[in-house]
Write a protein that holds these residues in place. Structure first.
Motif, short mmCIF file in Angstrom:
data_model
loop_
_atom_site.label_atom_id
_atom_site.label_comp_id
_atom_site.label_asym_id
_atom_site.label_seq_id
_atom_site.Cartn_x
_atom_site.Cartn_y
_atom_site.Cartn_z
N UNK A 220 0.80 -1.21 0.00
CA UNK A 220 0.00 0.00 0.00
C UNK A 220 0.84 1.26 0.00
N UNK A 221 2.12 1.12 0.19
CA UNK A 221 2.93 2.33 0.22
C UNK A 221 4.40 2.01 0.04
N UNK A 222 5.15 3.02 -0.23
CA UNK A 222 6.58 2.87 -0.35
C UNK A 222 7.21 3.04 1.01
N UNK A 223 8.49 2.75 1.09
CA UNK A 223 9.17 2.82 2.38
C UNK A 223 9.19 4.25 2.91
N UNK A 224 9.19 5.26 1.99
CA UNK A 224 9.17 6.65 2.46
C UNK A 224 7.84 7.00 3.09
N UNK A 225 6.76 6.40 2.59
CA UNK A 225 5.43 6.71 3.10
C UNK A 225 5.14 5.97 4.41
N UNK A 226 5.95 4.99 4.73
CA UNK A 226 5.67 4.21 5.94
C UNK A 226 6.24 4.87 7.19
N UNK A 227 6.93 5.98 7.02
CA UNK A 227 7.43 6.68 8.19
C UNK A 227 6.48 7.81 8.55
N UNK A 228 6.29 7.98 9.86
CA UNK A 228 5.37 8.99 10.34
C UNK A 228 6.07 9.74 11.46
N UNK A 229 5.96 11.03 11.47
CA UNK A 229 6.57 11.82 12.52
C UNK A 229 5.57 11.96 13.66
N UNK A 230 6.00 11.64 14.86
CA UNK A 230 5.14 11.67 16.03
C UNK A 230 5.76 12.62 17.04
N UNK A 231 4.97 13.51 17.54
CA UNK A 231 5.45 14.52 18.48
C UNK A 231 4.86 14.22 19.86
N UNK A 232 5.61 13.52 20.74
CA UNK A 232 5.04 13.15 22.02
C UNK A 232 4.82 14.32 22.96
N UNK A 233 5.52 15.42 22.76
CA UNK A 233 5.39 16.56 23.66
C UNK A 233 4.03 17.21 23.60
N UNK A 234 3.30 17.02 22.51
CA UNK A 234 1.98 17.62 22.39
C UNK A 234 0.91 16.72 22.98
N UNK A 235 0.95 15.43 22.67
CA UNK A 235 -0.09 14.52 23.10
C UNK A 235 0.14 13.95 24.50
N UNK A 236 1.38 13.81 24.89
CA UNK A 236 1.69 13.17 26.17
C UNK A 236 1.09 13.91 27.37
N UNK A 237 1.22 15.23 27.50
CA UNK A 237 0.58 15.90 28.65
C UNK A 237 -0.93 15.77 28.64
N UNK A 238 -1.54 15.78 27.47
CA UNK A 238 -3.00 15.64 27.40
C UNK A 238 -3.42 14.25 27.88
N UNK A 239 -2.71 13.23 27.44
CA UNK A 239 -3.03 11.87 27.86
C UNK A 239 -2.82 11.71 29.35
N UNK A 240 -1.74 12.25 29.87
CA UNK A 240 -1.46 12.16 31.30
C UNK A 240 -2.53 12.88 32.11
#
Length: 135
Positions: free
Chosen positions: A52-72
């Motif tokens: 369904x995708x190439x190796x470049x499309x299988x990478x995703x940037x995740x920013x834990x600093x934004x979601x982590x405090x909300x989840x906590x």
């Protein structure tokens, strides 16, 4: 299914507004994170197998600093609300069964110490233990 789940302190749910305000304040700002919390590149190699995708499309940037405090904050509010699950009621009369009881009493030299007072007389530990067991 969820009808038996109740909260002992439901007023803590007002604290769910804190993650909402966090999201509103932070969503348009460029945050500067410490070097420990940086962007993480997550790679999904299983997507390559599906074609369904190439190796470049299988990478995703995740920013834990934004979601982590909300989840906590959300998990903190849920735990402070003290969720309980009520099950079936216990039977009114429990059958009383005989109980076997084994007592282990120290018989070392330290039991000879007279450090208890009863009716203005000193008792050693072994005598006090015997009196308590007779009662």
């Amino acid at each position: 299914m969820l009808s038996s789940i109740h909260f002992l302190q439901p007023f803590w749910f007002a604290g769910l507004l804190v993650p909402l305000f966090w999201w509103l304040v932070v969503k348009n700002k460029q945050l500067v994170f410490p070097s420990i919390i940086q962007q993480i590149n997550v790679r999904y190699p299983a997507l390559e197998l599906t074609g369904s995708g190439h190796s470049d499309e299988t990478q995703m940037t995740y920013l834990p600093g934004f979601y982590l405090p909300v989840i906590i904050l959300i998990l903190l509010v849920l735990s402070l609300a003290q969720p309980v699950h009520y099950g079936e009621a216990l039977p009114a009369e429990a059958k009383k069964e005989p109980v076997e009881l084994i007592l282990v009493v120290n018989t070392s030299v330290s039991m000879a110490l007279k450090d208890y007072m009863l009716d203005a007389r000193q008792l050693d530990r072994m005598a006090m233990t015997r009196l308590l067991l007779q009662q």
